[in-house]
Design a protein around this motif. Structure first.
Motif, PDB file in Angstrom:
ATOM      1  N   ALA A  21       0.847  -1.281  -0.041  1.00 23.74           N
ATOM      2  CA  ALA A  21       0.192  -0.008   0.095  1.00 23.74           C
ATOM      3  C   ALA A  21       0.840   1.189  -0.201  1.00 23.74           C
ATOM      4  N   VAL A  22       2.210   1.409   0.778  1.00 25.43           N
ATOM      5  CA  VAL A  22       2.615   2.425   0.862  1.00 25.43           C
ATOM      6  C   VAL A  22       3.345   2.457  -0.557  1.00 25.43           C
ATOM      7  N   ASP A  23       4.003   1.572  -1.075  1.00 25.11           N
ATOM      8  CA  ASP A  23       4.530   1.470  -2.513  1.00 25.11           C
ATOM      9  C   ASP A  23       3.760   2.236  -3.375  1.00 25.11           C
ATOM     10  N   LEU A  24       2.446   1.912  -3.436  1.00 24.92           N
ATOM     11  CA  LEU A  24       1.324   2.458  -4.321  1.00 24.92           C
ATOM     12  C   LEU A  24       0.951   4.153  -3.966  1.00 24.92           C
ATOM     13  N   VAL A  25       0.683   4.252  -2.617  1.00 26.12           N
ATOM     14  CA  VAL A  25       0.030   5.682  -2.248  1.00 26.12           C
ATOM     15  C   VAL A  25       0.658   6.320  -1.112  1.00 26.12           C
ATOM     16  N   GLY A  26       2.001   5.955  -0.787  1.00 27.44           N
ATOM     17  CA  GLY A  26       2.582   6.442   0.295  1.00 27.44           C
ATOM     18  C   GLY A  26       3.359   7.727   0.285  1.00 27.44           C
ATOM     19  N   ASP A  27       3.514   8.309  -0.748  1.00 30.26           N
ATOM     20  CA  ASP A  27       4.226   9.520  -0.928  1.00 30.26           C
ATOM     21  C   ASP A  27       2.954  10.608  -0.768  1.00 30.26           C
ATOM     22  N   ARG A  28       3.746  11.739  -0.322  1.00 30.23           N
ATOM     23  CA  ARG A  28       2.987  12.939   0.407  1.00 30.23           C
ATOM     24  C   ARG A  28       2.150  13.600  -0.852  1.00 30.23           C
ATOM     25  N   TRP A  29       2.490  13.515  -2.080  1.00 31.03           N
ATOM     26  CA  TRP A  29       1.591  14.270  -3.225  1.00 31.03           C
ATOM     27  C   TRP A  29       0.595  13.111  -3.264  1.00 31.03           C
ATOM     28  N   SER A  30       0.523  11.883  -3.766  1.00 34.59           N
ATOM     29  CA  SER A  30      -0.248  10.958  -4.002  1.00 34.59           C
ATOM     30  C   SER A  30      -1.279  11.189  -3.134  1.00 34.59           C
ATOM     31  N   LEU A  31      -1.100  10.918  -1.623  1.00 36.69           N
ATOM     32  CA  LEU A  31      -1.970  10.897  -0.680  1.00 36.69           C
ATOM     33  C   LEU A  31      -2.832  12.265  -0.605  1.00 36.69           C
ATOM     34  N   LEU A  32      -2.092  13.491  -0.678  1.00 39.40           N
ATOM     35  CA  LEU A  32      -2.943  14.560  -0.931  1.00 39.40           C
ATOM     36  C   LEU A  32      -3.936  14.653  -2.309  1.00 39.40           C
ATOM     37  N   ILE A  33      -3.653  14.129  -3.297  1.00 39.22           N
ATOM     38  CA  ILE A  33      -4.203  14.055  -4.355  1.00 39.22           C
ATOM     39  C   ILE A  33      -5.409  13.240  -4.201  1.00 39.22           C
ATOM     40  N   GLU A  46      -7.845  22.149 -10.688  1.00 38.08           N
ATOM     41  CA  GLU A  46      -8.215  21.998  -9.244  1.00 38.08           C
ATOM     42  C   GLU A  46      -7.267  21.542  -8.415  1.00 38.08           C
ATOM     43  N   PHE A  47      -6.585  20.416  -8.837  1.00 42.66           N
ATOM     44  CA  PHE A  47      -5.421  19.624  -7.964  1.00 42.66           C
ATOM     45  C   PHE A  47      -4.419  20.738  -7.911  1.00 42.66           C
ATOM     46  N   ARG A  48      -4.039  21.351  -8.973  1.00 42.69           N
ATOM     47  CA  ARG A  48      -2.921  22.348  -8.682  1.00 42.69           C
ATOM     48  C   ARG A  48      -3.141  23.469  -7.861  1.00 42.69           C
ATOM     49  N   ARG A  49      -4.326  23.969  -8.015  1.00 38.90           N
ATOM     50  CA  ARG A  49      -4.869  25.052  -7.165  1.00 38.90           C
ATOM     51  C   ARG A  49      -5.087  24.869  -5.612  1.00 38.90           C
ATOM     52  N   ARG A  50      -5.554  23.712  -5.391  1.00 41.23           N
ATOM     53  CA  ARG A  50      -5.595  23.435  -3.925  1.00 41.23           C
ATOM     54  C   ARG A  50      -4.243  22.889  -3.239  1.00 41.23           C
ATOM     55  N   LEU A  51      -3.397  22.180  -4.153  1.00 40.80           N
ATOM     56  CA  LEU A  51      -2.224  21.694  -3.401  1.00 40.80           C
ATOM     57  C   LEU A  51      -0.728  22.665  -3.685  1.00 40.80           C
ATOM     58  N   GLY A  52      -0.927  23.449  -4.631  1.00 36.68           N
ATOM     59  CA  GLY A  52       0.211  24.387  -4.659  1.00 36.68           C
ATOM     60  C   GLY A  52       1.459  23.736  -5.241  1.00 36.68           C
ATOM     61  N   ILE A  53       1.012  22.537  -6.011  1.00 35.63           N
ATOM     62  CA  ILE A  53       2.372  21.631  -6.608  1.00 35.63           C
ATOM     63  C   ILE A  53       2.585  21.982  -7.825  1.00 35.63           C
ATOM     64  N   ALA A  54       3.807  21.688  -8.285  1.00 33.69           N
ATOM     65  CA  ALA A  54       4.506  21.988  -9.268  1.00 33.69           C
ATOM     66  C   ALA A  54       3.932  21.195 -10.541  1.00 33.69           C
ATOM     67  N   ARG A  55       3.781  21.469 -11.700  1.00 37.21           N
ATOM     68  CA  ARG A  55       3.234  21.125 -12.703  1.00 37.21           C
ATOM     69  C   ARG A  55       3.607  19.575 -12.994  1.00 37.21           C
ATOM     70  N   ASN A  56       5.004  19.462 -13.220  1.00 31.19           N
ATOM     71  CA  ASN A  56       5.505  18.296 -13.348  1.00 31.19           C
ATOM     72  C   ASN A  56       5.321  17.245 -12.535  1.00 31.19           C
ATOM     73  N   ILE A  57       5.284  17.715 -11.131  1.00 35.69           N
ATOM     74  CA  ILE A  57       5.134  16.506 -10.107  1.00 35.69           C
ATOM     75  C   ILE A  57       3.510  16.228 -10.249  1.00 35.69           C
ATOM     76  N   LEU A  58       2.851  17.034 -10.280  1.00 38.54           N
ATOM     77  CA  LEU A  58       1.271  16.811 -10.548  1.00 38.54           C
ATOM     78  C   LEU A  58       0.950  15.816 -11.740  1.00 38.54           C
ATOM     79  N   THR A  59       1.740  16.153 -12.556  1.00 40.62           N
ATOM     80  CA  THR A  59       1.538  15.245 -14.084  1.00 40.62           C
ATOM     81  C   THR A  59       2.007  13.933 -13.742  1.00 40.62           C
ATOM     82  N   ASP A  60       3.275  13.692 -13.139  1.00 46.59           N
ATOM     83  CA  ASP A  60       3.689  12.471 -12.755  1.00 46.59           C
ATOM     84  C   ASP A  60       2.599  11.529 -11.784  1.00 46.59           C
TER      85      ASP A  60
END
Length: 152
Positions: A21-33, A46-60
């Motif tokens: 489970a941690v391998d699949l969803v355990g990183d910070r950004w994945s859980l917040l998405i 919407e995800f970018r506005r709510r999280l303030g995450i960089a475009r490349n990280i959100l895309t990944d």
């Protein structure tokens, strides 16, 4: 659809459900998405506005969550350039885990009296605290449970 690890990756501990489970969803950004998808976010914007995450990280992360069967990517317009993201059944099944993390955070990540968001049910009441129960309904703790390894 079964949830799978991204191609070219290896499981941290192939026999452990927690490690998988941690391998699949355990990183910070994945859980917040996932959290924001549960709260109604569906588009990249919407995800970018709510999280303030960089475009490349959100895309990944969105790509990985789709590959892993946690989100579905759906065309959101007629020409296929815009997409919406929706939780799959596997993604929706993470709700209990997200609530458990939230409640742990409420107890241990805030100073007494420090303001924080609150999860409410459909009638506007705070969600009851989660507690694992045994088959007979008695509360469980780490000391009152154990792991049995399944050998193949």
């Amino acid at each position: 659809m079964d949830v799978t690890l991204a191609e070219g990756s290896a499981w941290t501990d192939p026999a452990c459900p927690v490690a998988r489970a941690v391998d699949l969803v355990g990183d910070r950004w994945s859980l917040l998405i996932i959290r924001d998808a549960m709260d109604g976010a569906t588009t990249f914007t919407e995800f970018r506005r709510r999280l303030g995450i960089a475009r490349n990280i959100l895309t990944d992360r969105l790509r990985r969550l789709v590959e892993q069967g946690i989100l579905d990517r759906i065309a959101d317009d007629g020409d296929g350039r815009r997409h919406a993201y929706r939780l799959t059944a596997a993604g929706q099944d993470l709700f209990t885990a997200v609530v458990a993390l939230r409640q742990w955070g409420e107890r241990h990540a805030f100073a007494p009296g420090e303001p924080h968001s609150v999860l409410l049910d459909g009638q506007g009441r705070e969600v009851a605290e989660l507690h694992p129960l045994g088959q007979d309904g008695t509360p469980l703790s780490a000391g009152a449970s154990h792991v049995r390894k399944i050998e193949s």
